[in-house]
Design a protein around this motif. Sequence first.
Motif, PDB file in Angstrom:
ATOM      1  N   LEU A  31      14.566  61.858  15.987  1.00 54.36           N
ATOM      2  CA  LEU A  31      14.038  61.944  17.346  1.00 54.36           C
ATOM      3  C   LEU A  31      12.591  62.424  17.339  1.00 54.36           C
ATOM      4  CD1 LEU A  31      15.024  61.439  20.216  1.00 54.36           C
ATOM      5  CD2 LEU A  31      15.592  63.864  20.358  1.00 54.36           C
ATOM      6  N   GLU A  32      12.296  63.354  16.465  1.00 49.23           N
ATOM      7  CA  GLU A  32      10.927  63.874  16.388  1.00 49.23           C
ATOM      8  C   GLU A  32       9.971  62.798  15.880  1.00 49.23           C
ATOM      9  OE1 GLU A  32       7.804  66.235  16.963  1.00 49.23           O
ATOM     10  OE2 GLU A  32       9.865  66.611  17.609  1.00 49.23           O
ATOM     11  N   ILE A  33      10.441  61.974  14.942  1.00 53.67           N
ATOM     12  CA  ILE A  33       9.597  60.890  14.440  1.00 53.67           C
ATOM     13  C   ILE A  33       9.283  59.899  15.561  1.00 53.67           C
ATOM     14  CG2 ILE A  33       9.502  58.924  12.873  1.00 53.67           C
ATOM     15  CD1 ILE A  33       9.162  61.673  11.539  1.00 53.67           C
ATOM     16  N   ILE A  34      10.294  59.546  16.368  1.00 57.97           N
ATOM     17  CA  ILE A  34      10.069  58.638  17.503  1.00 57.97           C
ATOM     18  C   ILE A  34       9.074  59.258  18.472  1.00 57.97           C
ATOM     19  CG2 ILE A  34      11.154  57.501  19.483  1.00 57.97           C
ATOM     20  CD1 ILE A  34      13.753  57.458  17.864  1.00 57.97           C
ATOM     21  N   ARG A  35       9.250  60.555  18.729  1.00 62.21           N
ATOM     22  CA  ARG A  35       8.345  61.260  19.644  1.00 62.21           C
ATOM     23  C   ARG A  35       6.906  61.201  19.136  1.00 62.21           C
ATOM     24  NH1 ARG A  35       9.662  66.017  22.865  1.00 62.21           N
ATOM     25  NH2 ARG A  35      11.579  66.148  21.685  1.00 62.21           N
ATOM     26  N   GLN A  36       6.713  61.430  17.849  1.00 62.06           N
ATOM     27  CA  GLN A  36       5.372  61.431  17.277  1.00 62.06           C
ATOM     28  C   GLN A  36       4.738  60.048  17.309  1.00 62.06           C
ATOM     29  OE1 GLN A  36       5.462  63.173  13.366  1.00 62.06           O
ATOM     30  NE2 GLN A  36       6.426  65.059  14.079  1.00 62.06           N
ATOM     31  N   ILE A  37       5.546  59.031  17.008  1.00 58.11           N
ATOM     32  CA  ILE A  37       5.014  57.668  17.015  1.00 58.11           C
ATOM     33  C   ILE A  37       4.515  57.290  18.403  1.00 58.11           C
ATOM     34  CG2 ILE A  37       5.645  55.228  16.800  1.00 58.11           C
ATOM     35  CD1 ILE A  37       7.548  56.077  14.543  1.00 58.11           C
ATOM     36  N   LEU A  38       5.315  57.596  19.431  1.00 54.16           N
ATOM     37  CA  LEU A  38       4.932  57.217  20.783  1.00 54.16           C
ATOM     38  C   LEU A  38       3.761  58.032  21.303  1.00 54.16           C
ATOM     39  CD1 LEU A  38       8.414  56.715  22.458  1.00 54.16           C
ATOM     40  CD2 LEU A  38       6.788  54.969  21.803  1.00 54.16           C
ATOM     41  N   SER A  39       3.720  59.324  20.982  1.00 54.04           N
ATOM     42  CA  SER A  39       2.666  60.179  21.521  1.00 54.04           C
ATOM     43  C   SER A  39       1.331  59.952  20.835  1.00 54.04           C
ATOM     44  CB  SER A  39       3.068  61.653  21.392  1.00 54.04           C
ATOM     45  OG  SER A  39       3.221  62.000  20.025  1.00 54.04           O
ATOM     46  N   LYS A  40       1.340  59.471  19.575  1.00 57.88           N
ATOM     47  CA  LYS A  40       0.101  59.287  18.834  1.00 57.88           C
ATOM     48  C   LYS A  40      -0.375  57.845  18.773  1.00 57.88           C
ATOM     49  CE  LYS A  40       0.722  63.278  15.777  1.00 57.88           C
ATOM     50  NZ  LYS A  40       0.870  63.723  14.373  1.00 57.88           N
ATOM     51  N   LYS A  41       0.454  56.959  19.276  1.00 60.38           N
ATOM     52  CA  LYS A  41       0.093  55.542  19.167  1.00 60.38           C
ATOM     53  C   LYS A  41      -1.194  55.252  19.931  1.00 60.38           C
ATOM     54  CE  LYS A  41       2.018  50.907  19.575  1.00 60.38           C
ATOM     55  NZ  LYS A  41       3.181  50.103  19.942  1.00 60.38           N
ATOM     56  N   ILE A  42      -2.099  54.569  19.271  1.00 58.39           N
ATOM     57  CA  ILE A  42      -3.363  54.197  19.885  1.00 58.39           C
ATOM     58  C   ILE A  42      -3.242  52.765  20.392  1.00 58.39           C
ATOM     59  CG2 ILE A  42      -5.818  53.798  19.512  1.00 58.39           C
ATOM     60  CD1 ILE A  42      -5.706  55.929  17.335  1.00 58.39           C
ATOM     61  N   HIS A  43      -3.462  52.589  21.668  1.00 55.24           N
ATOM     62  CA  HIS A  43      -3.355  51.259  22.262  1.00 55.24           C
ATOM     63  C   HIS A  43      -4.750  50.671  22.401  1.00 55.24           C
ATOM     64  CE1 HIS A  43       0.911  51.707  23.426  1.00 55.24           C
ATOM     65  NE2 HIS A  43       0.587  52.973  23.536  1.00 55.24           N
ATOM     66  N   ASP A  44      -4.911  49.440  21.968  1.00 53.70           N
ATOM     67  CA  ASP A  44      -6.204  48.773  22.131  1.00 53.70           C
ATOM     68  C   ASP A  44      -6.198  47.839  23.331  1.00 53.70           C
ATOM     69  OD1 ASP A  44      -4.618  46.753  21.216  1.00 53.70           O
ATOM     70  OD2 ASP A  44      -5.724  46.402  19.359  1.00 53.70           O
ATOM     71  N   LYS A  45      -5.109  47.933  24.141  1.00 56.42           N
ATOM     72  CA  LYS A  45      -5.034  47.145  25.364  1.00 56.42           C
ATOM     73  C   LYS A  45      -5.001  48.073  26.571  1.00 56.42           C
ATOM     74  CE  LYS A  45      -2.516  43.188  23.435  1.00 56.42           C
ATOM     75  NZ  LYS A  45      -1.308  42.345  23.570  1.00 56.42           N
ATOM     76  N   PHE A  46      -5.720  47.675  27.596  1.00 55.25           N
ATOM     77  CA  PHE A  46      -5.680  48.379  28.878  1.00 55.25           C
ATOM     78  C   PHE A  46      -4.993  47.442  29.860  1.00 55.25           C
ATOM     79  CE2 PHE A  46      -7.134  50.104  32.875  1.00 55.25           C
ATOM     80  CZ  PHE A  46      -7.243  51.465  32.643  1.00 55.25           C
ATOM     81  N   SER A  47      -3.870  47.889  30.423  1.00 54.03           N
ATOM     82  CA  SER A  47      -3.037  47.008  31.245  1.00 54.03           C
ATOM     83  C   SER A  47      -2.978  47.500  32.686  1.00 54.03           C
ATOM     84  CB  SER A  47      -1.619  46.930  30.680  1.00 54.03           C
ATOM     85  OG  SER A  47      -1.624  46.394  29.377  1.00 54.03           O
ATOM     86  N   VAL A  48      -3.153  46.584  33.597  1.00 52.19           N
ATOM     87  CA  VAL A  48      -3.059  46.913  35.020  1.00 52.19           C
ATOM     88  C   VAL A  48      -2.183  45.879  35.708  1.00 52.19           C
ATOM     89  CG1 VAL A  48      -4.306  47.064  37.211  1.00 52.19           C
ATOM     90  CG2 VAL A  48      -5.291  48.069  35.152  1.00 52.19           C
ATOM     91  N   VAL A  49      -1.162  46.358  36.392  1.00 48.49           N
ATOM     92  CA  VAL A  49      -0.419  45.507  37.319  1.00 48.49           C
ATOM     93  C   VAL A  49      -1.110  45.658  38.671  1.00 48.49           C
ATOM     94  CG1 VAL A  49       1.785  45.073  38.462  1.00 48.49           C
ATOM     95  CG2 VAL A  49       1.748  45.819  36.069  1.00 48.49           C
ATOM     96  N   TYR A  50      -1.779  44.607  39.105  1.00 51.89           N
ATOM     97  CA  TYR A  50      -2.565  44.659  40.349  1.00 51.89           C
ATOM     98  C   TYR A  50      -1.797  43.944  41.448  1.00 51.89           C
ATOM     99  CZ  TYR A  50      -6.569  44.080  43.520  1.00 51.89           C
ATOM    100  OH  TYR A  50      -7.415  44.098  44.606  1.00 51.89           O
ATOM    101  N   ILE A  51      -1.516  44.670  42.524  1.00 51.51           N
ATOM    102  CA  ILE A  51      -0.808  44.130  43.681  1.00 51.51           C
ATOM    103  C   ILE A  51      -1.832  43.918  44.785  1.00 51.51           C
ATOM    104  CG2 ILE A  51       1.034  44.527  45.361  1.00 51.51           C
ATOM    105  CD1 ILE A  51       2.321  46.433  43.327  1.00 51.51           C
ATOM    106  N   PRO A  52      -2.342  42.700  44.943  1.00 55.25           N
ATOM    107  CA  PRO A  52      -3.381  42.489  45.955  1.00 55.25           C
ATOM    108  C   PRO A  52      -2.851  42.516  47.384  1.00 55.25           C
ATOM    109  CG  PRO A  52      -2.841  40.411  44.889  1.00 55.25           C
ATOM    110  CD  PRO A  52      -2.083  41.479  44.156  1.00 55.25           C
ATOM    111  N   THR A  53      -1.539  42.287  47.543  1.00 50.82           N
ATOM    112  CA  THR A  53      -0.933  42.320  48.874  1.00 50.82           C
ATOM    113  C   THR A  53       0.556  42.595  48.751  1.00 50.82           C
ATOM    114  OG1 THR A  53      -0.568  41.086  50.936  1.00 50.82           O
ATOM    115  CG2 THR A  53      -0.540  39.821  48.888  1.00 50.82           C
ATOM    116  N   PHE A  54       1.108  43.228  49.798  1.00 55.35           N
ATOM    117  CA  PHE A  54       2.558  43.383  49.898  1.00 55.35           C
ATOM    118  C   PHE A  54       3.184  42.268  50.738  1.00 55.35           C
ATOM    119  CE2 PHE A  54       1.868  48.081  49.138  1.00 55.35           C
ATOM    120  CZ  PHE A  54       2.492  48.084  47.917  1.00 55.35           C
TER     121      PHE A  54
END
Length: 412
Positions: free
Chosen positions: A62-85
Amino acid sequence: MKFAKYLCKFDRGDKWLIYNAYTNKAIIINKELFNVPEMIDDNVLNSLKKDFFILPDSFNELEIIRQILSKKIHDKFSVVYIPTFKCNLKCDYCYQQYNNYHNENSISYYDVVKWIANNISINTKEVNIQFYGGEPLLEKELIFNFLDKLGVEIGKEKLCICMCTNGFYLTKEFLFTLERKCRISEIQLTVHDFDKNPNNYHMTVIKNIREIILENKWILTLKFDINCENGNKILDFLLLLNIKVGYSITIAPILDCGSHSAIKLCEEDNMAIILDIQRQLIDMDYKVNKRNSYICHLLINPDAFVIDPQGYIYKCDSMAGTKEFAIGSIREYKVNSSLINLKETYLLDLWNQPDECFECDVMPMCMGNCRYRNKFNSRNAKVCYREMIKSQLLEEIEKKDRYYHYYRERST
């Protein structure tokens, strides 16, 4: 030494078929040896250690999973854009009917562009925009203007989009215009409620799908939201479409989410229906997508956000429009450093789970499931995907085993 905690076991009489989510490998082992790993032959033992089936006693998975997720460097910036409801359909189960501020003034698309440009880092290689709604294609001009301006601000080469739409306004002409502005990674066309929408909806969508498929240019996914009442109507729709190539199919359940869903259904019922429909479609030679992961990418990726028409920021698209679940506003958070606390808060939520989740064998593939469904499930019980995950895993393993034996026999 010990066998890893997060192994999916399937009963085979006096043997276990075991799948390892870390290494995507499967083994068959006698139950007696599984209970006493010290009895395993040294050569086999070394292979099991290499593939992380057997671990040192001190190894904290569990600690290994925690470390992988907390330290992972993402090179993508993602946005879900809702222009209208706003939407041209009136589906009973749509969560957006419950959002509480439709009448507020929308923020300028240019403010969203500036916020994205201010918050990407020098390491960002791709900015992924997913248009969502409501029905985003009710705002075609806004989308075009937004992409033009964002391409100028961050560089058109970094920009990649996914379009989520009900398909009514999704013409090939629109897509040709769109691809001149950016790269299109995927089109997700969700075929909605078969009984509550205008009669011409499905025929218009079928016409649009056929024209898009004939162009053979874009990755198209048809997504069907199903429950115990409309499952068979999916087959009717596909028979009307009368094309089996050029797209893939995703089946998703309409869930029991209390006041956030007009249809009261339980997760277990939907799982059985989904698996049955998937098998039928596969037998009919349709390409059906099966979920490789049940982990919410918006939650584990610190650089993934949802922005609604008023500029409020969320970490879940299903919660967009319900202001109490907003984690901020683009009016407040102008620069990258001010987002750090928001990211850390939502990463910590991964570990705010019941004890049974951490003991579950599919935990690395699920991480506690969807926060939205867990919060609004009217049965006051945690929504669990364990049985569906294991059923689909078993099907995939057995299919690969059949292919292996088939090609082995042909080669001898």
